[in-house]
Design a protein around this motif. Sequence first.
Motif, PDB file in Angstrom:
ATOM      1  N   GLY A   1       0.698  -1.136  -0.032  1.00 25.00           N
ATOM      2  CA  GLY A   1      -0.038  -0.038  -0.069  1.00 25.00           C
ATOM      3  C   GLY A   1       0.861   1.158  -0.011  1.00 25.00           C
ATOM      4  N   GLY A   2       2.065   1.269  -0.055  1.00 16.51           N
ATOM      5  CA  GLY A   2       3.070   2.307  -0.199  1.00 16.51           C
ATOM      6  C   GLY A   2       3.389   3.180  -1.349  1.00 16.51           C
ATOM      7  N   PHE A   3       2.787   2.566  -2.535  1.00 18.23           N
ATOM      8  CA  PHE A   3       2.867   3.248  -3.987  1.00 18.23           C
ATOM      9  C   PHE A   3       1.647   3.661  -4.391  1.00 18.23           C
ATOM     10  CE2 PHE A   3       6.463   0.807  -2.897  1.00 18.23           C
ATOM     11  CZ  PHE A   3       7.741   1.610  -3.097  1.00 18.23           C
ATOM     12  N   LYS A   4       1.503   4.376  -5.310  1.00 18.29           N
ATOM     13  CA  LYS A   4       0.308   5.113  -5.862  1.00 18.29           C
ATOM     14  C   LYS A   4      -0.320   4.218  -6.863  1.00 18.29           C
ATOM     15  CE  LYS A   4       1.123  10.011  -5.384  1.00 18.29           C
ATOM     16  NZ  LYS A   4       1.432  11.288  -6.135  1.00 18.29           N
ATOM     17  N   GLY A   5       0.424   3.397  -7.529  1.00 17.28           N
ATOM     18  CA  GLY A   5       0.105   2.462  -8.373  1.00 17.28           C
ATOM     19  C   GLY A   5      -0.140   0.947  -8.048  1.00 17.28           C
ATOM     20  N   GLY A   6       0.147   0.720  -6.777  1.00 16.58           N
ATOM     21  CA  GLY A   6       0.040  -0.440  -6.336  1.00 16.58           C
ATOM     22  C   GLY A   6       1.115  -0.913  -5.451  1.00 16.58           C
ATOM     23  N   ASP A   7       1.212  -2.293  -4.980  1.00 16.20           N
ATOM     24  CA  ASP A   7       2.138  -2.626  -4.028  1.00 16.20           C
ATOM     25  C   ASP A   7       3.774  -2.633  -4.655  1.00 16.20           C
ATOM     26  OD1 ASP A   7       0.232  -3.010  -2.139  1.00 16.20           O
ATOM     27  OD2 ASP A   7       0.281  -5.203  -2.126  1.00 16.20           O
ATOM     28  N   LEU A   8       3.799  -3.038  -6.031  1.00 15.64           N
ATOM     29  CA  LEU A   8       4.836  -3.435  -6.781  1.00 15.64           C
ATOM     30  C   LEU A   8       5.810  -4.481  -6.350  1.00 15.64           C
ATOM     31  CD1 LEU A   8       6.856   0.239  -7.205  1.00 15.64           C
ATOM     32  CD2 LEU A   8       4.766  -0.770  -8.336  1.00 15.64           C
ATOM     33  N   PHE A   9       6.039  -4.866  -5.057  1.00 15.58           N
ATOM     34  CA  PHE A   9       6.323  -5.908  -4.574  1.00 15.58           C
ATOM     35  C   PHE A   9       5.521  -7.104  -4.415  1.00 15.58           C
ATOM     36  CE2 PHE A   9       9.446  -2.847  -3.387  1.00 15.58           C
ATOM     37  CZ  PHE A   9      10.714  -3.296  -3.577  1.00 15.58           C
ATOM     38  N   GLY A  10       5.798  -8.177  -4.959  1.00 20.06           N
ATOM     39  CA  GLY A  10       4.870  -9.594  -4.569  1.00 20.06           C
ATOM     40  C   GLY A  10       4.785  -9.655  -3.058  1.00 20.06           C
ATOM     41  N   THR A  11       5.986  -9.795  -2.679  1.00 15.15           N
ATOM     42  CA  THR A  11       6.116 -10.096  -1.202  1.00 15.15           C
ATOM     43  C   THR A  11       6.533  -8.760  -0.517  1.00 15.15           C
ATOM     44  OG1 THR A  11       7.121 -12.217  -1.708  1.00 15.15           O
ATOM     45  CG2 THR A  11       7.529 -11.398   0.649  1.00 15.15           C
ATOM     46  N   PRO A  12       5.609  -8.033   0.278  1.00 13.93           N
ATOM     47  CA  PRO A  12       5.660  -6.781   0.869  1.00 13.93           C
ATOM     48  C   PRO A  12       6.837  -6.942   1.673  1.00 13.93           C
ATOM     49  CG  PRO A  12       3.168  -7.335   0.829  1.00 13.93           C
ATOM     50  CD  PRO A  12       4.064  -8.674   0.539  1.00 13.93           C
ATOM     51  N   VAL A  13       7.757  -5.760   1.932  1.00 17.12           N
ATOM     52  CA  VAL A  13       9.148  -5.797   2.671  1.00 17.12           C
ATOM     53  C   VAL A  13       9.069  -4.284   3.297  1.00 17.12           C
ATOM     54  CG1 VAL A  13      10.187  -7.480   1.584  1.00 17.12           C
ATOM     55  CG2 VAL A  13      10.291  -5.245   0.516  1.00 17.12           C
ATOM     56  N   CYS A  14       9.858  -4.056   4.360  1.00 21.25           N
ATOM     57  CA  CYS A  14      10.087  -2.812   4.683  1.00 21.25           C
ATOM     58  C   CYS A  14      11.071  -2.200   3.939  1.00 21.25           C
ATOM     59  CB  CYS A  14      10.641  -3.058   6.151  1.00 21.25           C
ATOM     60  SG  CYS A  14       9.741  -3.518   7.468  1.00 21.25           S
ATOM     61  N   ILE A  15      10.817  -0.668   3.359  1.00 22.45           N
ATOM     62  CA  ILE A  15      11.585   0.020   2.762  1.00 22.45           C
ATOM     63  C   ILE A  15      11.701   1.418   3.512  1.00 22.45           C
ATOM     64  CG2 ILE A  15      10.848  -1.055   0.563  1.00 22.45           C
ATOM     65  CD1 ILE A  15       9.065   1.196   0.190  1.00 22.45           C
ATOM     66  N   GLN A  16      12.580   2.297   3.052  1.00 18.25           N
ATOM     67  CA  GLN A  16      12.596   3.568   3.462  1.00 18.25           C
ATOM     68  C   GLN A  16      12.704   4.647   2.429  1.00 18.25           C
ATOM     69  OE1 GLN A  16      16.755   5.537   5.137  1.00 18.25           O
ATOM     70  NE2 GLN A  16      16.025   4.080   6.748  1.00 18.25           N
ATOM     71  N   GLU A  17      11.758   5.548   2.450  1.00 18.51           N
ATOM     72  CA  GLU A  17      11.304   6.516   1.755  1.00 18.51           C
ATOM     73  C   GLU A  17      12.485   7.303   1.091  1.00 18.51           C
ATOM     74  OE1 GLU A  17       7.950  10.095   0.686  1.00 18.51           O
ATOM     75  OE2 GLU A  17       8.037   8.882   2.691  1.00 18.51           O
ATOM     76  N   ALA A  18      13.514   7.874   1.661  1.00 18.89           N
ATOM     77  CA  ALA A  18      14.345   8.537   1.019  1.00 18.89           C
ATOM     78  C   ALA A  18      15.843   8.299   1.606  1.00 18.89           C
ATOM     79  CB  ALA A  18      14.133  10.090   1.531  1.00 18.89           C
ATOM     80  N   CYS A  19      16.851   8.373   0.841  1.00 15.13           N
ATOM     81  CA  CYS A  19      18.176   8.223   1.370  1.00 15.13           C
ATOM     82  C   CYS A  19      19.062   8.894   0.307  1.00 15.13           C
ATOM     83  CB  CYS A  19      18.514   6.398   1.122  1.00 15.13           C
ATOM     84  SG  CYS A  19      18.197   5.849  -0.489  1.00 15.13           S
ATOM     85  N   THR A  20      20.375   8.846   0.491  1.00 13.39           N
ATOM     86  CA  THR A  20      21.465   9.535  -0.251  1.00 13.39           C
ATOM     87  C   THR A  20      22.305   8.541  -0.893  1.00 13.39           C
ATOM     88  OG1 THR A  20      21.608  11.439   1.248  1.00 13.39           O
ATOM     89  CG2 THR A  20      23.395  11.168  -0.130  1.00 13.39           C
ATOM     90  N   PRO A  21      22.487   8.468  -2.341  1.00 13.11           N
ATOM     91  CA  PRO A  21      22.764   7.421  -3.182  1.00 13.11           C
ATOM     92  C   PRO A  21      24.181   7.703  -3.341  1.00 13.11           C
ATOM     93  CG  PRO A  21      21.708   8.915  -4.814  1.00 13.11           C
ATOM     94  CD  PRO A  21      21.411   9.434  -3.296  1.00 13.11           C
ATOM     95  N   ALA A  22      25.108   6.790  -3.616  1.00  9.77           N
ATOM     96  CA  ALA A  22      26.569   6.783  -3.883  1.00  9.77           C
ATOM     97  C   ALA A  22      26.642   7.705  -4.764  1.00  9.77           C
ATOM     98  CB  ALA A  22      27.006   5.580  -3.970  1.00  9.77           C
ATOM     99  N   GLY A  23      27.829   8.522  -4.734  1.00  8.45           N
ATOM    100  CA  GLY A  23      28.412   9.532  -5.870  1.00  8.45           C
ATOM    101  C   GLY A  23      29.253   8.745  -6.799  1.00  8.45           C
ATOM    102  N   ALA A  24      29.567   9.192  -7.984  1.00  9.92           N
ATOM    103  CA  ALA A  24      30.205   8.844  -8.988  1.00  9.92           C
ATOM    104  C   ALA A  24      31.607   7.947  -8.674  1.00  9.92           C
ATOM    105  CB  ALA A  24      30.334   9.519 -10.307  1.00  9.92           C
ATOM    106  N   ASN A  25      32.086   8.886  -7.639  1.00  7.50           N
ATOM    107  CA  ASN A  25      33.523   8.498  -7.236  1.00  7.50           C
ATOM    108  C   ASN A  25      33.536   7.611  -5.769  1.00  7.50           C
ATOM    109  OD1 ASN A  25      34.781   9.434  -9.538  1.00  7.50           O
ATOM    110  ND2 ASN A  25      34.701  11.576  -8.372  1.00  7.50           N
ATOM    111  N   ASP A  26      32.417   7.335  -5.358  1.00 11.04           N
ATOM    112  CA  ASP A  26      32.417   6.738  -4.192  1.00 11.04           C
ATOM    113  C   ASP A  26      32.692   5.012  -4.399  1.00 11.04           C
ATOM    114  OD1 ASP A  26      31.595   8.834  -2.640  1.00 11.04           O
ATOM    115  OD2 ASP A  26      29.748   8.633  -2.862  1.00 11.04           O
ATOM    116  N   THR A  27      32.805   4.630  -3.217  1.00 10.92           N
ATOM    117  CA  THR A  27      33.065   2.967  -2.948  1.00 10.92           C
ATOM    118  C   THR A  27      31.243   2.580  -2.839  1.00 10.92           C
ATOM    119  OG1 THR A  27      33.477   3.193  -0.707  1.00 10.92           O
ATOM    120  CG2 THR A  27      35.386   3.146  -2.186  1.00 10.92           C
ATOM    121  N   LEU A  28      31.476   1.382  -3.096  1.00  8.48           N
ATOM    122  CA  LEU A  28      29.937   0.730  -2.821  1.00  8.48           C
ATOM    123  C   LEU A  28      29.157   0.791  -1.487  1.00  8.48           C
ATOM    124  CD1 LEU A  28      30.039  -2.357  -5.123  1.00  8.48           C
ATOM    125  CD2 LEU A  28      28.309  -0.460  -5.131  1.00  8.48           C
ATOM    126  N   ASP A  29      30.314   1.100  -0.479  1.00 14.39           N
ATOM    127  CA  ASP A  29      29.820   1.088   0.945  1.00 14.39           C
ATOM    128  C   ASP A  29      28.856   2.355   1.032  1.00 14.39           C
ATOM    129  OD1 ASP A  29      32.739   0.208   0.680  1.00 14.39           O
ATOM    130  OD2 ASP A  29      32.029  -0.592   2.393  1.00 14.39           O
TER     131      ASP A  29
END
Length: 342
Positions: free
Chosen positions: A95-123
Amino acid sequence: MMKKFFALASISAVAGVIAAGAMVGCSSDTTNSETTDAGETTDAAKPDSGKGKDGGGVDAQPEPTIEEKTVGKECTTNADCEVANAVGDNGCSMGGFKGGDLFGTPVCIQEACTPAGANDTLDKAFCDDGPGFCLPNSASTGICLPLCVYGSDKIEDPGCAGGNKCQAYYIGSDSSGTVAVGFCSWACQADTDCKGTPGQKCQKETGMCLTAPTAYTKKLGDSCADPSTSTPSTECECNTVGGTSADKLKGVCSHQCITGAAGDAVCAAAGTDTAGWKCTTKLPTKDSKGNAAFTKQIDNVAGTCALPCKVAADCTALSTSLGLSTPMTCEEFAGGSFCQLP
């Protein structure tokens, strides 16, 4: 420390589907503000002046800084994703998205985060203090989805919940060798795979569980145009050439799959070409320095249907049907060689 080679261009458009703006009600935060009929905040609801004990006010309470670490946990409500005295920004995908659940198996997610930059390590791509992967929807924002990792031989624990499958996003390396790092993705194959909100239906072309799937007019392998030229597009899920060439708005209708024999069968049935489309992750056999990368393609991860080839001439008929001025190429991947858009 895990090194990042590059992001996989073939799934870079995925983030747009689940941009944070498309989410509803995922945060567990609540507000206590009271307003008048005119919309003005009453004195009783206004924040304290910030005075401490000596000033006669109430001591300000520090905001929680501890993450829940529940991203990826199976859930049915937001409460399943909450942890006492934590930040409180995790919620259930059901019930967390306007179009539907998306995930077949519902899971916990977090709405916002800061992605890795182009020169960052994967951590830097990890979120929720470890169990999440920050899928970018812009250079500075992303959505935190369950993290998953796999190599040429196995999917690393804990894997993905229920019927969700690991979608590679970055290619990286650590002491164990080359690995695909990404997020646990929606991967329904039938309506029965949608285990969340009652009545959800499977959009087989994308693997998403939706309230009202689109009845597409074209099949895998048909020609299509950039979706922005038809809003909403009812042709298909169009994988376009992009870039700045004359062919940038042209594309081919795509279809998701799960790697393995069953996924190959799905692609063969969905395709328009008698040569038989197959399911592939399109992971490289060599890294950015020319060293050996993936030696084979494992089963049971998220993939996309592609047309197999041995030489470039095997892609000529498809290139012609798509109306491309620059023909498709035949490129080698860990799961075999496939026709690739220019």
